[in-house]
Design a protein around this motif. Structure first.
Motif, PDB file in Angstrom:
ATOM      1  N   PRO A 173      23.408 -33.190  44.470  1.00 45.23           N
ATOM      2  CA  PRO A 173      24.908 -32.442  44.688  1.00 45.23           C
ATOM      3  C   PRO A 173      25.901 -32.392  43.232  1.00 45.23           C
ATOM      4  N   PRO A 174      27.079 -31.340  43.454  1.00 41.68           N
ATOM      5  CA  PRO A 174      28.236 -31.251  42.279  1.00 41.68           C
ATOM      6  C   PRO A 174      27.906 -32.525  41.550  1.00 41.68           C
ATOM      7  N   ASP A 175      27.642 -32.593  40.031  1.00 42.58           N
ATOM      8  CA  ASP A 175      28.437 -33.153  39.040  1.00 42.58           C
ATOM      9  C   ASP A 175      30.172 -33.345  39.128  1.00 42.58           C
ATOM     10  N   ALA A 176      30.483 -34.647  39.880  1.00 37.84           N
ATOM     11  CA  ALA A 176      32.143 -35.098  39.813  1.00 37.84           C
ATOM     12  C   ALA A 176      32.761 -34.987  38.516  1.00 37.84           C
ATOM     13  N   ALA A 177      31.951 -35.427  37.605  1.00 36.80           N
ATOM     14  CA  ALA A 177      32.608 -35.227  35.994  1.00 36.80           C
ATOM     15  C   ALA A 177      32.959 -33.277  36.010  1.00 36.80           C
ATOM     16  N   LEU A 178      32.726 -32.249  36.673  1.00 30.91           N
ATOM     17  CA  LEU A 178      32.323 -31.588  35.862  1.00 30.91           C
ATOM     18  C   LEU A 178      33.479 -30.939  37.220  1.00 30.91           C
ATOM     19  N   CYS A 179      34.144 -31.444  38.266  1.00 26.65           N
ATOM     20  CA  CYS A 179      35.073 -30.130  39.145  1.00 26.65           C
ATOM     21  C   CYS A 179      35.797 -31.339  39.072  1.00 26.65           C
ATOM     22  N   ASN A 180      37.759 -30.323  38.995  1.00 21.42           N
ATOM     23  CA  ASN A 180      38.549 -30.502  39.643  1.00 21.42           C
ATOM     24  C   ASN A 180      39.307 -30.427  40.555  1.00 21.42           C
ATOM     25  N   ALA A 181      39.457 -31.387  40.692  1.00 24.10           N
ATOM     26  CA  ALA A 181      40.423 -31.816  41.549  1.00 24.10           C
ATOM     27  C   ALA A 181      41.866 -31.505  42.261  1.00 24.10           C
ATOM     28  N   GLU A 182      42.335 -30.533  40.710  1.00 23.73           N
ATOM     29  CA  GLU A 182      43.076 -29.511  41.449  1.00 23.73           C
ATOM     30  C   GLU A 182      42.445 -27.843  41.770  1.00 23.73           C
ATOM     31  N   LEU A 230      40.171 -27.491  43.812  1.00 24.94           N
ATOM     32  CA  LEU A 230      39.465 -27.636  45.324  1.00 24.94           C
ATOM     33  C   LEU A 230      39.592 -26.893  46.080  1.00 24.94           C
ATOM     34  N   ASP A 231      41.115 -26.456  45.845  1.00 25.45           N
ATOM     35  CA  ASP A 231      40.754 -24.812  46.810  1.00 25.45           C
ATOM     36  C   ASP A 231      40.351 -23.409  46.575  1.00 25.45           C
ATOM     37  N   GLU A 232      41.056 -23.575  45.097  1.00 29.27           N
ATOM     38  CA  GLU A 232      39.900 -22.805  44.481  1.00 29.27           C
ATOM     39  C   GLU A 232      38.295 -22.743  44.809  1.00 29.27           C
ATOM     40  N   TYR A 233      37.575 -23.251  44.675  1.00 29.64           N
ATOM     41  CA  TYR A 233      36.291 -23.498  44.871  1.00 29.64           C
ATOM     42  C   TYR A 233      35.742 -23.209  46.553  1.00 29.64           C
ATOM     43  N   ILE A 234      36.977 -23.968  47.383  1.00 23.92           N
ATOM     44  CA  ILE A 234      36.443 -23.693  48.885  1.00 23.92           C
ATOM     45  C   ILE A 234      37.066 -22.108  49.012  1.00 23.92           C
ATOM     46  N   ALA A 235      38.441 -21.160  48.427  1.00 23.81           N
ATOM     47  CA  ALA A 235      38.707 -19.956  48.648  1.00 23.81           C
ATOM     48  C   ALA A 235      37.090 -19.244  48.388  1.00 23.81           C
ATOM     49  N   HIS A 236      36.676 -19.521  47.329  1.00 26.09           N
ATOM     50  CA  HIS A 236      35.452 -18.531  46.271  1.00 26.09           C
ATOM     51  C   HIS A 236      34.326 -19.223  46.880  1.00 26.09           C
ATOM     52  N   GLY A 237      33.874 -20.023  47.602  1.00 27.28           N
ATOM     53  CA  GLY A 237      32.545 -20.593  47.662  1.00 27.28           C
ATOM     54  C   GLY A 237      31.780 -20.227  46.787  1.00 27.28           C
ATOM     55  N   ALA A 238      32.477 -21.323  45.597  1.00 32.21           N
ATOM     56  CA  ALA A 238      32.075 -21.656  43.807  1.00 32.21           C
ATOM     57  C   ALA A 238      32.121 -22.990  44.108  1.00 32.21           C
ATOM     58  N   ILE A 239      31.451 -23.848  42.792  1.00 31.21           N
ATOM     59  CA  ILE A 239      31.753 -25.236  42.186  1.00 31.21           C
ATOM     60  C   ILE A 239      30.797 -25.412  41.493  1.00 31.21           C
ATOM     61  N   PRO A 240      31.521 -25.588  40.315  1.00 29.56           N
ATOM     62  CA  PRO A 240      30.831 -26.720  38.727  1.00 29.56           C
ATOM     63  C   PRO A 240      29.425 -27.218  39.783  1.00 29.56           C
ATOM     64  N   TRP A 241      28.353 -26.930  39.418  1.00 31.86           N
ATOM     65  CA  TRP A 241      27.362 -27.911  40.068  1.00 31.86           C
ATOM     66  C   TRP A 241      26.453 -28.499  39.019  1.00 31.86           C
ATOM     67  N   LYS A 242      26.140 -28.274  37.937  1.00 30.22           N
ATOM     68  CA  LYS A 242      25.490 -29.188  36.836  1.00 30.22           C
ATOM     69  C   LYS A 242      25.496 -28.546  35.302  1.00 30.22           C
ATOM     70  N   LYS A 243      25.371 -29.148  34.358  1.00 30.92           N
ATOM     71  CA  LYS A 243      25.417 -28.506  33.029  1.00 30.92           C
ATOM     72  C   LYS A 243      23.551 -28.859  32.788  1.00 30.92           C
ATOM     73  N   GLU A 244      22.660 -28.049  31.727  1.00 31.26           N
ATOM     74  CA  GLU A 244      21.467 -27.862  32.134  1.00 31.26           C
ATOM     75  C   GLU A 244      21.668 -27.373  29.785  1.00 31.26           C
ATOM     76  N   GLY A 245      21.211 -28.580  29.218  1.00 33.78           N
ATOM     77  CA  GLY A 245      22.009 -28.262  28.011  1.00 33.78           C
ATOM     78  C   GLY A 245      23.123 -27.695  28.221  1.00 33.78           C
ATOM     79  N   ASP A 246      23.400 -26.973  27.108  1.00 34.83           N
ATOM     80  CA  ASP A 246      24.734 -25.967  27.160  1.00 34.83           C
ATOM     81  C   ASP A 246      25.429 -25.177  27.833  1.00 34.83           C
ATOM     82  N   VAL A 247      24.418 -25.074  28.926  1.00 35.08           N
ATOM     83  CA  VAL A 247      24.660 -24.418  30.017  1.00 35.08           C
ATOM     84  C   VAL A 247      25.260 -24.684  31.041  1.00 35.08           C
ATOM     85  N   LEU A 248      26.378 -24.289  31.291  1.00 34.80           N
ATOM     86  CA  LEU A 248      27.119 -24.952  33.093  1.00 34.80           C
ATOM     87  C   LEU A 248      26.569 -23.899  34.285  1.00 34.80           C
ATOM     88  N   LEU A 249      26.203 -24.493  34.904  1.00 36.89           N
ATOM     89  CA  LEU A 249      25.499 -23.920  36.300  1.00 36.89           C
ATOM     90  C   LEU A 249      26.466 -24.074  37.476  1.00 36.89           C
TER      91      LEU A 249
END
Length: 86
Positions: free
Chosen positions: A34-43, A45-64
């Motif tokens: 599951p996505p790392d909740a610390a990477l998500c901004n609760a404000e 959420l509507d944009e994540y849904i609208a774009h079908g995208a959500i911050p998932w996880k970090k690998e080093g300095d790279v945000l997936l």
């Protein structure tokens, strides 16, 4: 894909894996990893849904960011606006 799903020839998981392969992108199984909740901004959420995208996880300095439709014409604009050119 919809026809194969409707006829029971393929399941959703396999369909999404095949779509990721077609796009030459890694498959993100958000149920098992599951996505790392610390990477998500609760404000946002509507944009994540609208774009079908959500911050998932970090690998080093790279945000997936997990996306449901990488061919969405507005997705790239939204990603650059919110996450820069990384």
């Amino acid at each position: 894909g919809d026809i194969l799903l409707a006829r029971g020839k393929i399941g959703y998981l396999r369909l999404y894996q095949a779509m990721a392969e077609r796009e030459a992108m890694p498959f993100a199984d958000l149920l098992r990893d599951p996505p790392d909740a610390a990477l998500c901004n609760a404000e946002s959420l509507d944009e994540y849904i609208a774009h079908g995208a959500i911050p998932w996880k970090k690998e080093g300095d790279v945000l997936l960011i997990a996306v449901s439709n990488p061919q969405d014409s507005l997705l790239e604009i939204w990603l650059h606006r919110n996450y820069g050119n990384n």
